[in-house]
Design a protein around this motif. Sequence first.
Motif, PDB file in Angstrom:
ATOM      1  N   ARG A   1      56.991  39.185  40.071  1.00 20.27           N
ATOM      2  CA  ARG A   1      57.125  40.645  40.062  1.00 20.27           C
ATOM      3  C   ARG A   1      57.213  41.181  38.636  1.00 20.27           C
ATOM      4  NH1 ARG A   1      60.959  42.315  45.191  1.00 20.27           N
ATOM      5  NH2 ARG A   1      59.627  41.386  46.768  1.00 20.27           N
ATOM      6  N   GLN A   2      57.898  40.475  37.762  1.00 19.59           N
ATOM      7  CA  GLN A   2      57.989  40.905  36.366  1.00 19.59           C
ATOM      8  C   GLN A   2      56.611  40.886  35.701  1.00 19.59           C
ATOM      9  OE1 GLN A   2      60.965  38.182  34.873  1.00 19.59           O
ATOM     10  NE2 GLN A   2      62.563  39.751  34.988  1.00 19.59           N
ATOM     11  N   GLU A   3      55.818  39.869  35.996  1.00 21.62           N
ATOM     12  CA  GLU A   3      54.471  39.784  35.441  1.00 21.62           C
ATOM     13  C   GLU A   3      53.601  40.939  35.938  1.00 21.62           C
ATOM     14  OE1 GLU A   3      52.822  35.922  36.236  1.00 21.62           O
ATOM     15  OE2 GLU A   3      54.541  34.909  35.339  1.00 21.62           O
ATOM     16  N   VAL A   4      53.700  41.253  37.214  1.00 22.07           N
ATOM     17  CA  VAL A   4      52.922  42.344  37.791  1.00 22.07           C
ATOM     18  C   VAL A   4      53.302  43.670  37.138  1.00 22.07           C
ATOM     19  CG1 VAL A   4      52.520  43.686  39.895  1.00 22.07           C
ATOM     20  CG2 VAL A   4      52.463  41.188  39.987  1.00 22.07           C
ATOM     21  N   VAL A   5      54.592  43.911  36.967  1.00 21.66           N
ATOM     22  CA  VAL A   5      55.056  45.148  36.329  1.00 21.66           C
ATOM     23  C   VAL A   5      54.570  45.217  34.886  1.00 21.66           C
ATOM     24  CG1 VAL A   5      57.113  46.399  35.530  1.00 21.66           C
ATOM     25  CG2 VAL A   5      57.036  45.472  37.844  1.00 21.66           C
ATOM     26  N   SER A   6      54.608  44.106  34.166  1.00 23.51           N
ATOM     27  CA  SER A   6      54.119  44.069  32.789  1.00 23.51           C
ATOM     28  C   SER A   6      52.631  44.411  32.716  1.00 23.51           C
ATOM     29  CB  SER A   6      54.342  42.687  32.166  1.00 23.51           C
ATOM     30  OG  SER A   6      55.697  42.436  32.008  1.00 23.51           O
ATOM     31  N   GLU A   7      51.857  43.843  33.621  1.00 19.08           N
ATOM     32  CA  GLU A   7      50.423  44.129  33.650  1.00 19.08           C
ATOM     33  C   GLU A   7      50.156  45.588  33.984  1.00 19.08           C
ATOM     34  OE1 GLU A   7      48.012  41.434  35.940  1.00 19.08           O
ATOM     35  OE2 GLU A   7      49.139  39.708  35.208  1.00 19.08           O
ATOM     36  N   LEU A   8      50.853  46.112  34.980  1.00 18.67           N
ATOM     37  CA  LEU A   8      50.643  47.501  35.379  1.00 18.67           C
ATOM     38  C   LEU A   8      51.090  48.476  34.284  1.00 18.67           C
ATOM     39  CD1 LEU A   8      51.718  47.412  39.125  1.00 18.67           C
ATOM     40  CD2 LEU A   8      49.398  47.636  38.208  1.00 18.67           C
ATOM     41  N   SER A   9      52.189  48.189  33.614  1.00 20.58           N
ATOM     42  CA  SER A   9      52.641  49.086  32.560  1.00 20.58           C
ATOM     43  C   SER A   9      51.720  48.995  31.347  1.00 20.58           C
ATOM     44  CB  SER A   9      54.097  48.808  32.173  1.00 20.58           C
ATOM     45  OG  SER A   9      54.275  47.463  31.796  1.00 20.58           O
ATOM     46  N   GLY A  10      51.070  47.877  31.137  1.00 17.80           N
ATOM     47  CA  GLY A  10      50.089  47.748  30.069  1.00 17.80           C
ATOM     48  C   GLY A  10      48.839  48.560  30.355  1.00 17.80           C
ATOM     49  N   LEU A  11      48.488  48.719  31.620  1.00 18.68           N
ATOM     50  CA  LEU A  11      47.335  49.528  32.000  1.00 18.68           C
ATOM     51  C   LEU A  11      47.597  51.007  31.799  1.00 18.68           C
ATOM     52  CD1 LEU A  11      46.270  47.780  35.334  1.00 18.68           C
ATOM     53  CD2 LEU A  11      45.122  47.632  33.128  1.00 18.68           C
ATOM     54  N   CYS A  12      48.841  51.420  31.946  1.00 25.00           N
ATOM     55  CA  CYS A  12      49.193  52.842  31.843  1.00 25.00           C
ATOM     56  C   CYS A  12      49.323  53.314  30.411  1.00 25.00           C
ATOM     57  CB  CYS A  12      50.507  53.106  32.579  1.00 25.00           C
ATOM     58  SG  CYS A  12      50.383  52.837  34.353  1.00 25.00           S
ATOM     59  N   SER A  13      49.508  52.422  29.463  1.00 31.96           N
ATOM     60  CA  SER A  13      49.723  52.868  28.082  1.00 31.96           C
ATOM     61  C   SER A  13      48.440  52.967  27.303  1.00 31.96           C
ATOM     62  CB  SER A  13      50.675  51.913  27.371  1.00 31.96           C
ATOM     63  OG  SER A  13      50.201  50.595  27.395  1.00 31.96           O
TER      64      SER A  13
END
Length: 83
Positions: free
Chosen positions: A71-83
């Motif tokens: 879950r932490q990896e998924v959140v990191s990937e998704l937050s990287g897409l938003c920035s």
Amino acid sequence: MKKEWALFSRFLLLLDATTAVNLELLQNIKDPKSEHTLYGVLNYTKTIGGARLLRANILQPPCDLGTISMRQEVVSELSGLCS
């Protein structure tokens, strides 16, 4: 049935009702209609099923290290897409 419950509870942290109330996970103690709760802050779901899943994940968070890491990896990937 007991074996299934033991296996289920081994992967999830089961919070009792008193803990959920004191942490204001679903409902604000001072203002029950307020959205100032963990659920209120995170609930951007579009469907009833999504809202139920979010509620279940808040009240029964995973305690399995593999699930938490994923879950932490998924959140990191998704937050990287938003920035």
